[in-house]
Design an enzyme around this catalytic site. Structure first.
Site, PDB file in Angstrom:
ATOM      1  CE  LYS A  11      -3.630  -2.418   2.636  1.00 42.75           C
ATOM      2  NZ  LYS A  11      -4.486  -2.376   3.856  1.00 42.75           N
ATOM      3  CE1 TYR A  51      -8.881  -3.580   0.996  1.00 45.34           C
ATOM      4  CE2 TYR A  51      -8.162  -1.539  -0.020  1.00 45.34           C
ATOM      5  CZ  TYR A  51      -7.884  -2.682   0.719  1.00 45.34           C
ATOM      6  OH  TYR A  51      -6.607  -2.914   1.183  1.00 45.34           O
ATOM      7  CG  ASN A 114      -3.154  -2.822   7.303  1.00 43.09           C
ATOM      8  OD1 ASN A 114      -3.094  -2.376   6.160  1.00 43.09           O
ATOM      9  ND2 ASN A 114      -4.178  -3.545   7.729  1.00 43.09           N
ATOM     10  CG  HIS A 117      -4.730  -6.508  -0.278  1.00 42.96           C
ATOM     11  ND1 HIS A 117      -5.938  -6.596   0.383  1.00 42.96           N
ATOM     12  CD2 HIS A 117      -4.804  -7.385  -1.316  1.00 42.96           C
ATOM     13  CE1 HIS A 117      -6.708  -7.489  -0.247  1.00 42.96           C
ATOM     14  NE2 HIS A 117      -6.048  -7.971  -1.286  1.00 42.96           N
ATOM     15  CD  GLU A 128      -8.179  -9.304  -3.528  1.00 44.10           C
ATOM     16  OE1 GLU A 128      -8.930  -8.909  -2.628  1.00 44.10           O
ATOM     17  OE2 GLU A 128      -7.071  -9.851  -3.298  1.00 44.10           O
TER      18      GLU A 128
HETATM   19  P1  IDP Z   1      -7.084  -7.440   5.631  1.00 44.09           P
HETATM   20  O1  IDP Z   1      -6.311  -6.356   4.900  1.00 44.09           O
HETATM   21  O2  IDP Z   1      -6.269  -8.025   6.755  1.00 44.09           O
HETATM   22  O3  IDP Z   1      -7.659  -8.496   4.714  1.00 44.09           O
HETATM   23  P2  IDP Z   1      -9.817  -6.433   5.902  1.00 44.09           P
HETATM   24  O4  IDP Z   1     -10.709  -6.737   7.051  1.00 44.09           O
HETATM   25  O5  IDP Z   1     -10.113  -7.070   4.595  1.00 44.09           O
HETATM   26  O6  IDP Z   1      -8.314  -6.721   6.371  1.00 44.09           O
HETATM   27  O7  IDP Z   1      -9.820  -4.850   5.718  1.00 44.09           O
HETATM   28  C1  IDP Z   1      -9.234  -4.267   4.584  1.00 44.09           C
HETATM   29  C2  IDP Z   1      -8.404  -3.079   5.009  1.00 44.09           C
HETATM   30  O8  IDP Z   1      -9.273  -2.077   5.534  1.00 44.09           O
HETATM   31  C3  IDP Z   1      -7.424  -3.369   6.155  1.00 44.09           C
HETATM   32  O9  IDP Z   1      -6.193  -3.882   5.716  1.00 44.09           O
HETATM   33  C4  IDP Z   1      -7.275  -2.008   6.790  1.00 44.09           C
HETATM   34  O10 IDP Z   1      -6.303  -1.222   6.077  1.00 44.09           O
HETATM   35  C5  IDP Z   1      -8.640  -1.392   6.585  1.00 44.09           C
HETATM   36  N1  IDP Z   1      -9.472  -1.549   7.789  1.00 44.09           N
HETATM   37  C6  IDP Z   1     -10.075  -2.681   8.227  1.00 44.09           C
HETATM   38  N2  IDP Z   1     -10.762  -2.456   9.368  1.00 44.09           N
HETATM   39  C7  IDP Z   1     -10.588  -1.148   9.651  1.00 44.09           C
HETATM   40  C8  IDP Z   1     -11.052  -0.294  10.712  1.00 44.09           C
HETATM   41  O11 IDP Z   1     -11.761  -0.712  11.637  1.00 44.09           O
HETATM   42  N3  IDP Z   1     -10.666   1.009  10.645  1.00 44.09           N
HETATM   43  C9  IDP Z   1      -9.883   1.510   9.647  1.00 44.09           C
HETATM   44  N4  IDP Z   1      -9.432   0.751   8.642  1.00 44.09           N
HETATM   45  C10 IDP Z   1      -9.769  -0.550   8.631  1.00 44.09           C
HETATM   46 MG    MG Z   2      -9.182  -8.401   3.324  1.00 44.79          MG
END
Ligand code: IDP
Ligand code: MG
Length: 152
Positions: A11, A51, A114, A117, A128
């Site tokens: 990212k 997303y 984070n 992805h 994807e």
């Molecule tokens: P993942 O990346 O571990 O698969 P997902 O639940 O698919 O996690 O969420 C996609 C992305 O959305 C996450 O990597 C994170 O950057 C963001 N995200 C998920 N939950 C939250 C939240 O509660 N607040 C802000 N950003 C979030």
């Molecule tokens: Mg995810």
């Protein structure tokens, strides 16, 4: 041996913080095969599609804005069990809960930053990969040392 493919993206925060080689190195050292790679600034439309499953979530707009705010390194990695293994290498979504030794556990703090992805299953992986890459962008190749990666 069942080969599968997964979509991995560094990212904008991972790119800006200089973690491209660190992240690619972890997948390379593990023994997975890089079959597609490009850097791009994703359009809002691409980020929204990527997303799409989260479109009802309160963080959706911020997430889409962030992903399309700068360069992303998009990749396809191939190997036996690569989809679930990559998720383990990446670590939990919340970096503070991600185990040390994982990418997020070692390199990040904030859930909205984070850095990486990874597809969460076979259906998502194929969706994807097709969303981010054309077929011609995916290289079918055999590493010359592949004999050393399999059990004989
Ligand atoms: P993942 O990346 O571990 O698969 P997902 O639940 O698919 O996690 O969420 C996609 C992305 O959305 C996450 O990597 C994170 O950057 C963001 N995200 C998920 N939950 C939250 C939240 O509660 N607040 C802000 N950003 C979030
Ligand atoms: Mg995810």
């Amino acid at each position: 041996m069942h080969q599968e493919k997964t979509f991995i993206a560094i990212k904008p925060d991972g790119v800006q913080r200089g973690f491209i080689s660190e992240i690619i190195g972890r997948f390379e050292r593990k023994g997975f095969k890089l079959v597609a790679l490009k850097q791009l600034i994703p359009s809002k439309e691409l980020a929204q599609k990527h997303y799409g499953v989260h479109k009802e979530r309160p963080f959706f707009n911020d997430l889409v804005d962030f992903i399309s705010s700068g360069p992303v390194v998009a990749m396809v990695w191939e190997g036996e069990g690569v989809i679930s293994s990559a998720r383990k290498i990446i670590g939990a979504t919340k970096p503070l809960e991600a185990e040390p030794g994982t990418i997020r556990g070692d390199l990040a703090v904030n859930i909205g930053r984070n850095i990486i992805h990874g597809s969460d299953g076979p259906d998502t992986a194929s969706f994807e990969i097709n969303l981010w890459f054309n077929n011609e962008e995916i290289c079918d190749w055999n590493p010359s040392d592949s004999i050393w990666r399999v059990e004989n």
